[in-house]
Design a protein around this motif. Structure first.
Motif, PDB file in Angstrom:
ATOM      1  N   ASP A  31      37.241  22.139  42.699  1.00 28.01           N
ATOM      2  CA  ASP A  31      36.480  22.767  43.775  1.00 28.01           C
ATOM      3  C   ASP A  31      35.992  23.038  43.249  1.00 28.01           C
ATOM      4  O   ASP A  31      35.589  24.170  42.440  1.00 28.01           O
ATOM      5  CB  ASP A  31      38.003  24.175  44.447  1.00 28.01           C
ATOM      6  CG  ASP A  31      37.535  23.299  46.117  1.00 28.01           C
ATOM      7  OD1 ASP A  31      35.783  24.030  45.744  1.00 28.01           O
ATOM      8  OD2 ASP A  31      37.913  23.995  46.617  1.00 28.01           O
ATOM      9  N   PRO A  32      34.451  22.612  44.044  1.00 30.57           N
ATOM     10  CA  PRO A  32      33.271  23.257  43.750  1.00 30.57           C
ATOM     11  C   PRO A  32      33.186  25.064  43.529  1.00 30.57           C
ATOM     12  O   PRO A  32      32.568  26.064  43.044  1.00 30.57           O
ATOM     13  CB  PRO A  32      32.296  22.514  44.364  1.00 30.57           C
ATOM     14  CG  PRO A  32      32.661  21.955  45.320  1.00 30.57           C
ATOM     15  CD  PRO A  32      34.278  21.954  44.768  1.00 30.57           C
ATOM     16  N   GLY A  33      33.794  25.132  44.402  1.00 24.40           N
ATOM     17  CA  GLY A  33      34.263  26.656  44.703  1.00 24.40           C
ATOM     18  C   GLY A  33      34.557  27.308  43.621  1.00 24.40           C
ATOM     19  O   GLY A  33      34.286  28.612  43.654  1.00 24.40           O
ATOM     20  N   LEU A  34      35.403  27.045  42.911  1.00 27.63           N
ATOM     21  CA  LEU A  34      35.791  27.338  41.870  1.00 27.63           C
ATOM     22  C   LEU A  34      35.164  27.575  39.861  1.00 27.63           C
ATOM     23  O   LEU A  34      35.348  27.878  38.898  1.00 27.63           O
ATOM     24  CB  LEU A  34      37.574  26.656  41.061  1.00 27.63           C
ATOM     25  CG  LEU A  34      38.287  26.739  42.362  1.00 27.63           C
ATOM     26  CD1 LEU A  34      39.181  25.609  41.720  1.00 27.63           C
ATOM     27  CD2 LEU A  34      38.634  27.952  42.430  1.00 27.63           C
ATOM     28  N   ALA A  35      33.598  27.453  40.823  1.00 27.27           N
ATOM     29  CA  ALA A  35      32.627  27.329  39.227  1.00 27.27           C
ATOM     30  C   ALA A  35      32.840  28.531  38.857  1.00 27.27           C
ATOM     31  O   ALA A  35      33.094  28.333  37.304  1.00 27.27           O
ATOM     32  CB  ALA A  35      31.601  26.654  39.254  1.00 27.27           C
ATOM     33  N   ALA A  36      32.008  29.749  39.164  1.00 25.67           N
ATOM     34  CA  ALA A  36      32.184  30.688  38.873  1.00 25.67           C
ATOM     35  C   ALA A  36      33.304  31.482  38.416  1.00 25.67           C
ATOM     36  O   ALA A  36      33.852  32.738  38.263  1.00 25.67           O
ATOM     37  CB  ALA A  36      31.626  31.856  40.418  1.00 25.67           C
ATOM     38  N   GLY A  40      41.148  23.500  46.660  1.00 24.96           N
ATOM     39  CA  GLY A  40      42.370  23.703  48.282  1.00 24.96           C
ATOM     40  C   GLY A  40      42.208  22.196  48.587  1.00 24.96           C
ATOM     41  O   GLY A  40      42.120  21.369  47.922  1.00 24.96           O
ATOM     42  N   GLY A  41      42.411  22.502  50.024  1.00 27.40           N
ATOM     43  CA  GLY A  41      43.263  21.309  50.567  1.00 27.40           C
ATOM     44  C   GLY A  41      41.897  20.070  50.250  1.00 27.40           C
ATOM     45  O   GLY A  41      42.419  18.363  50.390  1.00 27.40           O
ATOM     46  N   SER A  42      40.942  20.421  50.387  1.00 23.38           N
ATOM     47  CA  SER A  42      40.164  19.601  49.994  1.00 23.38           C
ATOM     48  C   SER A  42      39.331  18.285  48.780  1.00 23.38           C
ATOM     49  O   SER A  42      39.643  17.317  48.691  1.00 23.38           O
ATOM     50  CB  SER A  42      38.772  20.126  50.543  1.00 23.38           C
ATOM     51  OG  SER A  42      38.432  19.923  51.535  1.00 23.38           O
ATOM     52  N   ALA A  43      39.719  19.621  47.695  1.00 20.96           N
ATOM     53  CA  ALA A  43      40.120  18.810  46.596  1.00 20.96           C
ATOM     54  C   ALA A  43      41.427  18.513  45.938  1.00 20.96           C
ATOM     55  O   ALA A  43      41.907  17.140  45.454  1.00 20.96           O
ATOM     56  CB  ALA A  43      40.202  19.962  45.221  1.00 20.96           C
ATOM     57  N   LEU A  44      42.513  19.075  46.992  1.00 20.86           N
ATOM     58  CA  LEU A  44      43.806  18.259  46.753  1.00 20.86           C
ATOM     59  C   LEU A  44      44.085  16.638  47.287  1.00 20.86           C
ATOM     60  O   LEU A  44      44.473  15.817  46.874  1.00 20.86           O
ATOM     61  CB  LEU A  44      45.122  19.103  46.702  1.00 20.86           C
ATOM     62  CG  LEU A  44      45.436  20.398  46.789  1.00 20.86           C
ATOM     63  CD1 LEU A  44      46.820  20.879  46.683  1.00 20.86           C
ATOM     64  CD2 LEU A  44      45.035  20.294  45.096  1.00 20.86           C
ATOM     65  N   ASP A  45      43.118  16.319  48.490  1.00 18.76           N
ATOM     66  CA  ASP A  45      43.460  15.299  48.977  1.00 18.76           C
ATOM     67  C   ASP A  45      42.821  14.629  48.439  1.00 18.76           C
ATOM     68  O   ASP A  45      42.725  13.316  48.603  1.00 18.76           O
ATOM     69  CB  ASP A  45      42.828  15.572  50.579  1.00 18.76           C
ATOM     70  CG  ASP A  45      43.493  16.210  52.153  1.00 18.76           C
ATOM     71  OD1 ASP A  45      44.273  16.274  51.086  1.00 18.76           O
ATOM     72  OD2 ASP A  45      43.512  15.865  52.787  1.00 18.76           O
TER      73      ASP A  45
END
Length: 382
Positions: A41-46, A99-104
């Motif tokens: 998930d790109p939101g986890l980059a930080a 999140g769900g988007s990354a898992l899907d």
């Protein structure tokens, strides 16, 4: 008595720090020296999570290529790009974290990378998945979709329609539930993902497919979500509340994998295909608009779900669900985002083929005229 069955749940490794096992679990599926596609998930980059997972995979002797070029509600084109990367690197496993988007996205890649057909070729069960699939490992960092436990992946087509890929080839082989991975999730996303888990569990427990065996998962998910959501939103560092929500989302995922969803998801998917809207919020608004209507002639399933939520009975469920939705800060009014969208347009979107399965699963039969009533309600709720 009606016939029922329960699908097998993927193997689960849980508890604080469980993410450190990802290397060993993946290597056990692939053998030593394999290449792995890490869908992150790109939101986890930080956060340090990606580095920790990469280090665990490397320590197990696995090669790692990272794919993060995707958005919330991943597009079919993004799935195709990731699948192409998996083919080029000769990956034997997909580890999806987020999140769900990354898992899907990760599950879809694992299912289709064995062939060259695009993701949309598999929409709505129109094509069989390749016989050869990649090992699929899911590490959820939000507590809502339950994607880690389901045979479904949602992708967005070029025409903005949300379509599903479904089958055993989509389901994960390994799930890692580590509540520490959810600690950085901000309050508004904790609220929206958590309410999503509750909607999943409520619909699985009350739709036309509900059965006593599946309710073991659905009712416990309802109990955990209703008791932990407000605490997790109020204090994101509350690890016990985070753990309760994470288990709720996983159990609700099992419940919808076996029983499906219902009208709230018909509405939620239709809303999100017309305007950008978080899935958890959209299905919550769909449930507020339809819950009282759905209670008519309850045969006991809504009453049982209400009691799992700690209520006296089904008559308290609509007000209690709306109170919780508002209490965690979810905005109910769509007036700003959906200006110009007519009830007719929303009802037409709800009636599209990709939403038929959810509509047909609803306990109470939904006529075309009902769709218009629901559309008017959800667009005018304040």
């Amino acid at each position: 008595m009606s016939r029922w069955d329960l699908a097998m749940s993927p193997h689960v490794t849980g508890g604080a720090g469980a993410r450190q096992a990802v290397g060993a679990l993946t290597a056990a599926r692939t053998g030593p020296g394999a290449e792995v596609l890490l869908v992150a998930d790109p939101g986890l980059a930080a956060t340090p999570l990606i580095g920790e997972v990469t280090a665990s995979l490397a320590a197990a002797g696995l090669g790692v290529t990272v794919f993060s070029d995707f958005t919330g509600d991943p597009t079919a084109a993004q799935v195709d790009a990731a699948a192409d990367m998996a083919r080029r690197t000769e990956a034997r496993a997909v580890v999806a974290i987020g999140g769900g988007s990354a898992l899907d996205l990760g599950k879809a890649v694992g299912a289709i990378a064995g062939d060259t057909a695009p993701a949309v070729a598999y929409q709505l069960c129109e094509r069989d998945f390749p016989a050869a699939t990649l090992a699929r490992i899911c590490i959820p960092t939000t507590s809502g979709t339950g994607s880690e436990a389901t045979r479904t992946a949602i992708v967005t087509r070029a025409d903005k329609a949300k379509v599903w890929l479904w089958g055993d080839a989509i389901k994960a082989h390994e799930i890692i539930l580590d509540p520490e991975t959810t600690l950085s999730l901000p309050a508004h996303l904790t609220a929206q993902t958590g309410i999503d888990a509750l909607v999943h569990a409520l619909e699985a427990a009350t739709n036309g497919n509900a059965n006593a065996a599946n309710n073991l998962y659905a009712h416990e998910a309802i109990r955990l979500a209703s008791r932990n959501l407000e605490a997790a939103v109020a204090d994101g560092s509350d690890l016990a509340a985070r753990d309760g929500l994470q288990r709720s989302a996983w159990l609700a995922g099992i419940a919808i994998d076996n029983g499906g969803t219902a009208v709230a998801h018909t509405i939620g998917h239709a809303l999100a295909s017309l305007r950008p809207l978080h899935h958890g919020r959209s299905v919550a608004l769909g449930m507020i608009a339809t819950l009282a209507w759905n209670l008519a002639d309850d045969d006991g399933r809504f009453d049982a779900a209400a009691r799992a939520m700690g209520l006296a009975g089904a008559h308290e469920l609509p007000e209690a669900f709306e109170r919780l939705t508002r209490a965690v800060g979810i905005k109910v009014s769509l007036a700003d985002e959906f200006a110009g969208v007519t009830p007719d347009a929303l009802a037409a979107q709800m009636a599209r083929p990709e939403n038929a399965a959810m509509r047909l699963s609803n306990r109470r039969r939904i006529e075309d005229g009902d769709l218009l009533v629901f559309a008017e309600r959800v667009l005018t709720q304040a």
